[in-house]
Design a protein around this motif. Structure first.
Motif, PDB file in Angstrom:
ATOM      1  N   LEU A   8       0.977  -1.324  -0.228  1.00  0.00           N
ATOM      2  CA  LEU A   8      -0.294   0.103   0.020  1.00  0.00           C
ATOM      3  C   LEU A   8       0.831   1.224   0.039  1.00  0.00           C
ATOM      4  O   LEU A   8       1.717   0.999   1.017  1.00  0.00           O
ATOM      5  N   SER A  19      -6.358   6.315   4.555  1.00  0.00           N
ATOM      6  CA  SER A  19      -4.844   5.003   3.258  1.00  0.00           C
ATOM      7  C   SER A  19      -5.731   4.204   5.009  1.00  0.00           C
ATOM      8  O   SER A  19      -5.219   3.419   4.635  1.00  0.00           O
ATOM      9  N   LEU A  23      -6.300   0.637   4.289  1.00  0.00           N
ATOM     10  CA  LEU A  23      -5.275  -0.555   5.259  1.00  0.00           C
ATOM     11  C   LEU A  23      -5.748  -1.101   6.522  1.00  0.00           C
ATOM     12  O   LEU A  23      -5.661  -2.399   5.836  1.00  0.00           O
ATOM     13  N   VAL A  33      -0.275  -6.532   4.622  1.00  0.00           N
ATOM     14  CA  VAL A  33      -0.005  -5.610   3.721  1.00  0.00           C
ATOM     15  C   VAL A  33       1.079  -4.935   4.679  1.00  0.00           C
ATOM     16  O   VAL A  33       1.608  -4.927   5.689  1.00  0.00           O
ATOM     17  N   VAL A  35       3.075  -1.591   4.204  1.00  0.00           N
ATOM     18  CA  VAL A  35       2.884   0.257   3.803  1.00  0.00           C
ATOM     19  C   VAL A  35       4.431   0.873   3.547  1.00  0.00           C
ATOM     20  O   VAL A  35       5.063   0.644   4.202  1.00  0.00           O
ATOM     21  N   SER A  54      -0.418  -1.943  10.514  1.00  0.00           N
ATOM     22  CA  SER A  54      -0.614  -3.489   9.744  1.00  0.00           C
ATOM     23  C   SER A  54       0.669  -4.701  10.577  1.00  0.00           C
ATOM     24  O   SER A  54       0.177  -5.635   9.736  1.00  0.00           O
ATOM     25  N   VAL A  82      -1.270  -1.073  -4.581  1.00  0.00           N
ATOM     26  CA  VAL A  82      -2.367   0.040  -4.543  1.00  0.00           C
ATOM     27  C   VAL A  82      -1.417   1.212  -3.667  1.00  0.00           C
ATOM     28  O   VAL A  82      -0.913   1.026  -2.727  1.00  0.00           O
TER      29      VAL A  82
END
Length: 408
Positions: A8, A19, A23, A33, A35, A54, A82
């Motif tokens: 992400l 965001s 998330l 995930v 980040v 995360s 993303v």
């Protein structure tokens, strides 16, 4: 198979705070995930927030964790990238192959689907430089979403607003299910989609309705817009769904209101999709005041038949226009849902008909869908269970294939 690995990316814009919700949606859906914020993004949302949500470390530079060569490994191992928000600066750096931080380096090594969700002021979004950068990224196979329209920073409004996190998550899931689900094959085309269930009033309080949530119609509109179409969504009762980004929404209540709106919107459309659950009947008489409970048996409810909007749209279609219908069916003693769908295709005369078997947690009020896609030429395609966006992408594949080349 392990949890999908998602990178992400978060660029430095005011929409960075959204965001965190995106998330959360990824992690609650079972994704792993990592980040990757830009340094500017951390001016808006702190690293501690991303790390807490995360469960993974957050860095911005390529010199963190040098022994594992993170700036190469992260992109290589990802199942999906993303970037939300994707600012004008981030899109420019990505388009020109910059690798001056961990996020842009990972973008160069990723060989999985990449989704950019732009967020910026309208003037930046429509600027020729940004449009060129978007075109470059799309030509390379990246998905660059059309932004939403609405309130921006300060008093400004217009296109450039970050799509709703739920919408980004839905499209991200779609790319994990089917990486090629969002080609720009509807660029410049006009499509109209109906969604939701109509409500036919009995008195000022009560109505006849159905269980349609509108999710499938919204998924159709959302996917079409991100495949380049100009989309009008005629929405009846839709369980308070958020408007899809880059879609014009026309709200209606009754079957007659939907009939008028669909004929109006279909007049210049290339594709018409009738996915709404339109009531077949309405109360023959509208009672002007609330019907009271008196202790006596109520009068029998007399019903009148509503117009068949799909049949009318087929009869009124202009040359080259593609018309798609939906049929929610149950089996009975005369045949199963597919049998009834085949008969309905013959009666309706549309080019394509999506048949959904309903009941027992199927089709209505659920996130996933399945069914069959029947074509007027006799072709039948089973639509395996998956997200409603996945089913929508299959419908648009078939509808786009029937379009004649655009003139001019």
């Amino acid at each position: 198979m392990g949890a999908p690995r998602v990178l992400l990316g978060v660029a430095g814009g005011i929409a960075a705070y959204k965001s965190a919700e995106l998330l959360r949606r990824f992690t609650e859906s079972g994704h792993s995930v990592r980040v990757l914020p830009t340094a500017a993004a951390l001016e808006f949302v702190g690293a501690a927030t991303f790390e807490a949500l995360s469960g993974q470390p957050v860095h911005t530079g390529v010199f963190h964790d040098v022994p594992s060569v993170a700036h190469v490994r992260l992109g290589q191992e990802a199942d999906l990238v993303v970037v939300a928000p994707a600012t004008a600066d981030l899109l420019a750096r990505a388009a020109h192959g910059r690798a001056d931080d961990l996020l842009t380096a990972a973008l160069l090594t990723a060989r999985c689907p990449v989704l950019f969700a732009p967020a910026m002021h309208t003037e930046m979004w429509v600027h020729p430089a940004t449009r060129d950068n978007v075109a470059v990224l799309r030509a390379r196979g990246a998905v660059v979403l059309e932004p939403a329209s609405g309130r921006l920073t300060g008093k400004d409004t217009g296109p450039g607003r970050l799509p709703d996190p739920a919408e980004i998550a839905e499209l991200a899931r779609l790319l994990l299910e089917r990486p090629d689900a969002l080609p720009r094959d509807l660029e410049g085309r006009r499509v109209v989609v109906s969604a939701g269930g109509t409500r036919e009033p009995l008195d000022p309080v009560r109505f006849l309705g159905n269980r349609s949530s509108g999710r499938q119609g919204y998924a159709l509109a959302r996917v079409a817009a991100q495949r380049g179409a100009h989309v009008t969504l005629v929405a009846a009762s839709t369980a308070e769904l958020a408007d899809p980004a880059a879609v014009q929404v026309v709200r209606v209540g009754t079957a007659e209101q939907m009939r008028v709106a669909m004929h109006d919107a279909a007049a210049d459309a290339d594709i018409v999709v009738m996915s709404a659950a339109v009531a077949d009947f309405r109360p023959a008489t509208l009672v002007v005041s609330k019907i009271k409970k008196t202790g006596a048996e109520p009068d029998p409810l007399r019903l009148a038949t509503n117009a068949d909007i799909l049949v009318e749209l087929v009869a009124a279609r202009r040359p080259g226009q593609v018309v798609v219908g939906f049929a929610a069916e149950t089996g009975d003693e005369s045949g199963d849902a597919l049998h009834h769908g085949r008969a309905k295709l013959r009666r309706k005369g549309c080019d394509l008909l999506v048949v959904n078997a309903v009941g027992d947690g199927k089709a209505f009020e659920v996130a996933d869908n399945a069914g069959w896609l029947l074509a007027a030429d006799g072709t039948e395609t089973e639509l395996a269970s998956g997200s409603k966006a996945l089913l929508a992408s299959r419908v648009w594949d078939a509808a786009a294939a029937l379009l004649k080349p655009a003139s001019g």
